[in-house]
Design a protein around this motif. Structure first.
Motif, PDB file in Angstrom:
ATOM      1  N   ARG B  71       0.824  -1.224   0.000  1.00  0.00           N
ATOM      2  CA  ARG B  71       0.000   0.000   0.000  1.00  0.00           C
ATOM      3  C   ARG B  71       0.851   1.265   0.000  1.00  0.00           C
ATOM      4  NH1 ARG B  71      -3.796  -1.504   4.970  1.00  0.00           N
ATOM      5  NH2 ARG B  71      -1.753  -2.337   5.546  1.00  0.00           N
ATOM      6  N   ASN B  72       2.088   1.142   0.457  1.00  0.00           N
ATOM      7  CA  ASN B  72       2.946   2.329   0.542  1.00  0.00           C
ATOM      8  C   ASN B  72       4.414   1.907   0.494  1.00  0.00           C
ATOM      9  OD1 ASN B  72       3.637   1.377   3.169  1.00  0.00           O
ATOM     10  ND2 ASN B  72       1.710   2.258   3.917  1.00  0.00           N
ATOM     11  N   GLU B  73       5.285   2.918   0.559  1.00  0.00           N
ATOM     12  CA  GLU B  73       6.722   2.658   0.419  1.00  0.00           C
ATOM     13  C   GLU B  73       7.231   1.717   1.516  1.00  0.00           C
ATOM     14  OE1 GLU B  73       9.175   6.171   0.325  1.00  0.00           O
ATOM     15  OE2 GLU B  73      10.950   5.010   0.886  1.00  0.00           O
ATOM     16  N   GLU B  74       6.775   1.946   2.731  1.00  0.00           N
ATOM     17  CA  GLU B  74       7.250   1.141   3.853  1.00  0.00           C
ATOM     18  C   GLU B  74       6.902  -0.339   3.646  1.00  0.00           C
ATOM     19  OE1 GLU B  74       5.695   2.511   7.552  1.00  0.00           O
ATOM     20  OE2 GLU B  74       6.749   0.980   8.694  1.00  0.00           O
ATOM     21  N   GLU B  75       5.640  -0.585   3.291  1.00  0.00           N
ATOM     22  CA  GLU B  75       5.221  -1.967   3.053  1.00  0.00           C
ATOM     23  C   GLU B  75       5.986  -2.583   1.887  1.00  0.00           C
ATOM     24  OE1 GLU B  75       0.529  -1.956   4.423  1.00  0.00           O
ATOM     25  OE2 GLU B  75       1.056  -2.750   2.458  1.00  0.00           O
ATOM     26  N   ALA B  76       6.195  -1.768   0.872  1.00  0.00           N
ATOM     27  CA  ALA B  76       6.885  -2.276  -0.322  1.00  0.00           C
ATOM     28  C   ALA B  76       8.334  -2.638   0.005  1.00  0.00           C
ATOM     29  CB  ALA B  76       6.841  -1.226  -1.430  1.00  0.00           C
ATOM     30  N   ARG B  77       9.002  -1.795   0.777  1.00  0.00           N
ATOM     31  CA  ARG B  77      10.401  -2.094   1.166  1.00  0.00           C
ATOM     32  C   ARG B  77      10.477  -3.390   1.966  1.00  0.00           C
ATOM     33  NH1 ARG B  77      14.450   1.562   0.538  1.00  0.00           N
ATOM     34  NH2 ARG B  77      13.822   3.663  -0.079  1.00  0.00           N
ATOM     35  N   GLU B  78       9.533  -3.529   2.891  1.00  0.00           N
ATOM     36  CA  GLU B  78       9.513  -4.724   3.748  1.00  0.00           C
ATOM     37  C   GLU B  78       9.293  -5.981   2.907  1.00  0.00           C
ATOM     38  OE1 GLU B  78       6.816  -6.167   7.432  1.00  0.00           O
ATOM     39  OE2 GLU B  78       7.194  -4.007   7.323  1.00  0.00           O
ATOM     40  N   LEU B  79       8.310  -5.899   2.009  1.00  0.00           N
ATOM     41  CA  LEU B  79       8.019  -7.047   1.144  1.00  0.00           C
ATOM     42  C   LEU B  79       9.203  -7.360   0.221  1.00  0.00           C
ATOM     43  CD1 LEU B  79       5.975  -9.130   0.073  1.00  0.00           C
ATOM     44  CD2 LEU B  79       5.062  -7.350  -1.428  1.00  0.00           C
ATOM     45  N   ALA B  80       9.791  -6.305  -0.318  1.00  0.00           N
ATOM     46  CA  ALA B  80      10.898  -6.494  -1.271  1.00  0.00           C
ATOM     47  C   ALA B  80      12.066  -7.228  -0.629  1.00  0.00           C
ATOM     48  CB  ALA B  80      11.357  -5.137  -1.801  1.00  0.00           C
ATOM     49  N   ALA B  81      12.288  -6.962   0.665  1.00  0.00           N
ATOM     50  CA  ALA B  81      13.439  -7.554   1.361  1.00  0.00           C
ATOM     51  C   ALA B  81      13.077  -8.834   2.113  1.00  0.00           C
ATOM     52  CB  ALA B  81      14.013  -6.532   2.345  1.00  0.00           C
ATOM     53  N   SER B  82      11.787  -9.223   2.075  1.00  0.00           N
ATOM     54  CA  SER B  82      11.308 -10.317   2.940  1.00  0.00           C
ATOM     55  C   SER B  82      11.728 -11.703   2.475  1.00  0.00           C
ATOM     56  CB  SER B  82       9.773 -10.277   2.993  1.00  0.00           C
ATOM     57  OG  SER B  82       9.247 -10.592   1.711  1.00  0.00           O
ATOM     58  N   GLY B  83      12.098 -11.817   1.213  1.00  0.00           N
ATOM     59  CA  GLY B  83      12.394 -13.136   0.665  1.00  0.00           C
ATOM     60  C   GLY B  83      11.183 -13.756  -0.010  1.00  0.00           C
ATOM     61  N   ASP B  84      10.003 -13.133   0.153  1.00  0.00           N
ATOM     62  CA  ASP B  84       8.796 -13.668  -0.492  1.00  0.00           C
ATOM     63  C   ASP B  84       8.726 -13.310  -1.983  1.00  0.00           C
ATOM     64  OD1 ASP B  84       7.989 -14.755   1.855  1.00  0.00           O
ATOM     65  OD2 ASP B  84       6.689 -13.073   2.440  1.00  0.00           O
ATOM     66  N   ILE B  85       9.468 -12.276  -2.337  1.00  0.00           N
ATOM     67  CA  ILE B  85       9.469 -11.862  -3.744  1.00  0.00           C
ATOM     68  C   ILE B  85      10.687 -12.479  -4.446  1.00  0.00           C
ATOM     69  CG2 ILE B  85       9.710  -9.877  -5.320  1.00  0.00           C
ATOM     70  CD1 ILE B  85       6.987  -9.929  -3.951  1.00  0.00           C
ATOM     71  N   GLU B  86      10.431 -13.051  -5.609  1.00  0.00           N
ATOM     72  CA  GLU B  86      11.549 -13.574  -6.419  1.00  0.00           C
ATOM     73  C   GLU B  86      11.920 -12.535  -7.471  1.00  0.00           C
ATOM     74  OE1 GLU B  86      10.805 -17.424  -8.137  1.00  0.00           O
ATOM     75  OE2 GLU B  86       9.807 -18.122  -6.309  1.00  0.00           O
ATOM     76  N   TYR B  87      13.211 -12.415  -7.722  1.00  0.00           N
ATOM     77  CA  TYR B  87      13.691 -11.480  -8.750  1.00  0.00           C
ATOM     78  C   TYR B  87      14.366 -12.272  -9.857  1.00  0.00           C
ATOM     79  CZ  TYR B  87      12.927  -8.203  -4.955  1.00  0.00           C
ATOM     80  OH  TYR B  87      12.346  -7.481  -3.946  1.00  0.00           O
ATOM     81  N   SER B  88      14.119 -11.847 -11.068  1.00  0.00           N
ATOM     82  CA  SER B  88      14.749 -12.548 -12.194  1.00  0.00           C
ATOM     83  C   SER B  88      14.994 -11.571 -13.334  1.00  0.00           C
ATOM     84  CB  SER B  88      13.828 -13.670 -12.685  1.00  0.00           C
ATOM     85  OG  SER B  88      14.389 -14.284 -13.822  1.00  0.00           O
ATOM     86  N   PRO B  89      16.066 -11.776 -14.094  1.00  0.00           N
ATOM     87  CA  PRO B  89      16.256 -10.934 -15.282  1.00  0.00           C
ATOM     88  C   PRO B  89      15.089 -11.066 -16.256  1.00  0.00           C
ATOM     89  CG  PRO B  89      18.257 -12.188 -14.809  1.00  0.00           C
ATOM     90  CD  PRO B  89      17.168 -12.735 -13.915  1.00  0.00           C
TER      91      PRO B  89
END
Lengths: 61, 433
Positions: B71-89
């Motif tokens: 919903r906001n930057e804080e939540e997004a930062r937390e989610l991004a660093a949580s390990g739940d999001i996968e990153y790929s080229p």
């Protein structure tokens, strides 16, 4: 030295040199600032002079 | 002819015979094979959240908010660093994206079909200049524009391209090189041609005729002042937006270049570069004959011209998949077609000719489809051979935008950048195994 060769050498001092520069462009640039006619040729040692890379390139011909 | 030379010939023939056509637009998770709800695609070689540069982090934060996952930057930062999001080229999913290249599951993407070799490639939509997600910006203005792009722009263009029966992007690139574009940093002609092709169908589209819709509108009065006094149709807005942004066509061009590069990938023994990409931290290449393995090293900061108020101290290292254009023989390799580009990246027009001429030293053919009037219609230098790069010590020249190193600021200039030599050396060693 033949008379013609000697005359050619003397021309450098009377007419100025015309230069072909190989490799480091800085030499050509400094001559350009003195208005000396110069042609620069881009040249580097193959594979940056690394013999192991040259051997690899030879293998991959 | 040696086996490597035969493999290389096959690769460039496939690259040049590829026929990319823009056929559709769709939601990333519905159309990109393997895309899923917790996956975010990014530019360049693989990278973790911890190692991402400012602009890429900013784009991930904005992407998660835009996608409805935070919903906001804080939540997004937390989610991004949580390990739940996968990153790929993006490249692992036959996709490409300029600058940060962030593509989220619910984002709408261009779909390009290779009519010669089959298969599809993808790219997100171009948002324009200034503060935009691809440079790591994610304020309200950026998020509103992204929503409009997904809900209005993409809906109208999807209908339009269906009505058109597809748009031949390769033909547009070829024509634009005759009109002063390089196909990477200068896209005024490609975008103009793109608009010419699609405009009749935009006007004909059902959604395009609407004057009222639920999505918040974006301000287009700078481009069309008359919009202040009346409510335009969605078609008029879409065309005004396309006209306002010289980079409108870039993303479809990049996905088309990806199709060409993909056609040349995976050929045994081949020493032709099939991928070049940067994630803002590392520059990576892949070579046709060494498969999907990346060769990476820290990327450099581009040298070029900065917008007023910015300098090299503000710049982020090189970022983006747009170097897929140079990979197939346009962009910096076709600079001689675009001498006016030096107004944007610095230098003199003669430098543009020198850049193209130098690239013939490290490529194996003159392109059959893309040629340069000022060089007597000589084909652009195509097919980067890593053997030539290493032997001659000449690196591919890349035209690029420059991102601010802090997220949220945006583009601060444009210039030229070179990849690190060691990645070509490492690729050569791998190929020789």
């Amino acid at each position: 030295m033949s008379k013609q060769s000697l005359a050619n050498v003397q021309k450098i001092f009377t007419d100025g040199p015309r230069v072909i520069n190989l490799g480091l462009e800085g030499f050509a640039d400094s001559l350009k600032t003195k208005e000396v006619p110069v042609v620069h040729v881009l040249w580097k040692p193959p594979a940056m002079g690394d013999e192991s890379l040259l051997a690899l390139l030879d293998k991959l011909k | 002819m040696s086996k490597i030379d035969q493999a290389n010939k096959k690769a460039v023939e496939r690259m040049m015979s590829s026929r990319p056509v823009w056929v559709d637009i769709g939601r990333a998770k519905d159309v990109i094979p393997g895309m899923k709800d917790n996956l975010i695609l990014h530019a360049g070689p693989p990278i973790t959240w911890e190692n991402m540069s400012g602009p890429l982090r900013g784009a991930v934060i904005g992407g998660l908010i835009h996608d409805g996952q935070a919903r906001n930057e804080e939540e997004a930062r937390e989610l991004a660093a949580s390990g739940d999001i996968e990153y790929s080229p993006c490249h692992h999913y036959n996709s490409v994206g300029p600058m940060a290249g962030v593509t989220t599951p619910n984002q709408m993407v261009f779909i390009i079909e290779d009519k010669e070799h089959g298969g599809y490639t993808f790219s997100n939509m171009n948002e324009g200049y200034g503060k935009v997600l691809r440079y790591g910006a994610y304020d309200e203005e950026v998020l509103t524009r992204l929503r409009w792009l997904d809900e209005v722009y993409a809906t109208v263009l999807k209908e339009a391209v269906k009505l058109a029966g597809g748009i031949d992007i390769k033909s547009i690139i070829a024509q634009a090189l005759h009109m002063g574009d390089d196909g990477h940093n200068r896209n005024r002609a490609t975008t103009s041609l793109f608009i010419r092709e699609i405009a009749p169908y935009v006007v004909e589209s059902e959604f395009g005729r609407k004057r009222d819709y639920d999505t918040p509108r974006i301000d287009l009065t700078n481009t069309c002042p008359a919009f202040k006094d009346h409510k335009p149709t969605a078609a008029a807005e879409v065309l005004a937006f396309m006209h306002s942004n010289d980079l409108t066509a870039l993303n479809a061009i990049m996905a088309s270049c990806k199709a060409m590069a993909l056609a040349a990938h995976g050929i045994e023994g081949c020493s032709i570069v099939s991928t070049m990409a940067r994630n803002g931290t590392e520059f990576g290449i892949r070579v046709s004959g060494t498969g999907d393995k990346w060769f990476t090293a820290p990327c450099e900061t581009p040298k070029g011209l900065y917008f007023s108020g910015y300098s090299a101290d503000d710049a982020n290292p090189d970022i983006g998949d747009s170097v897929i254009t140079e990979t197939v023989g346009i962009g910096g390799f076709a600079m001689a077609a675009a001498p006016a580009i030096v107004n944007f990246i610095g230098g003199k027009p003669s430098m543009a000719y020198e850049a193209t001429n130098e690239m013939y030293e490290i490529t194996i053919v003159e392109n059959k489809n893309f040629n340069i009037p000022a060089l007597d219609f000589k084909g652009t230098p195509t097919g980067i051979d890593i053997r030539k790069v290493v032997e001659k010590g000449i690196l591919p020249r890349i035209n690029t935008g420059i991102a601010h190193k802090e997220p949220g600021v945006g583009q601060i200039g444009a210039g030229i950048v070179l990849p690190p030599m060691e990645i070509f050396v490492e690729a050569l060693k791998e190929l020789a195994k």
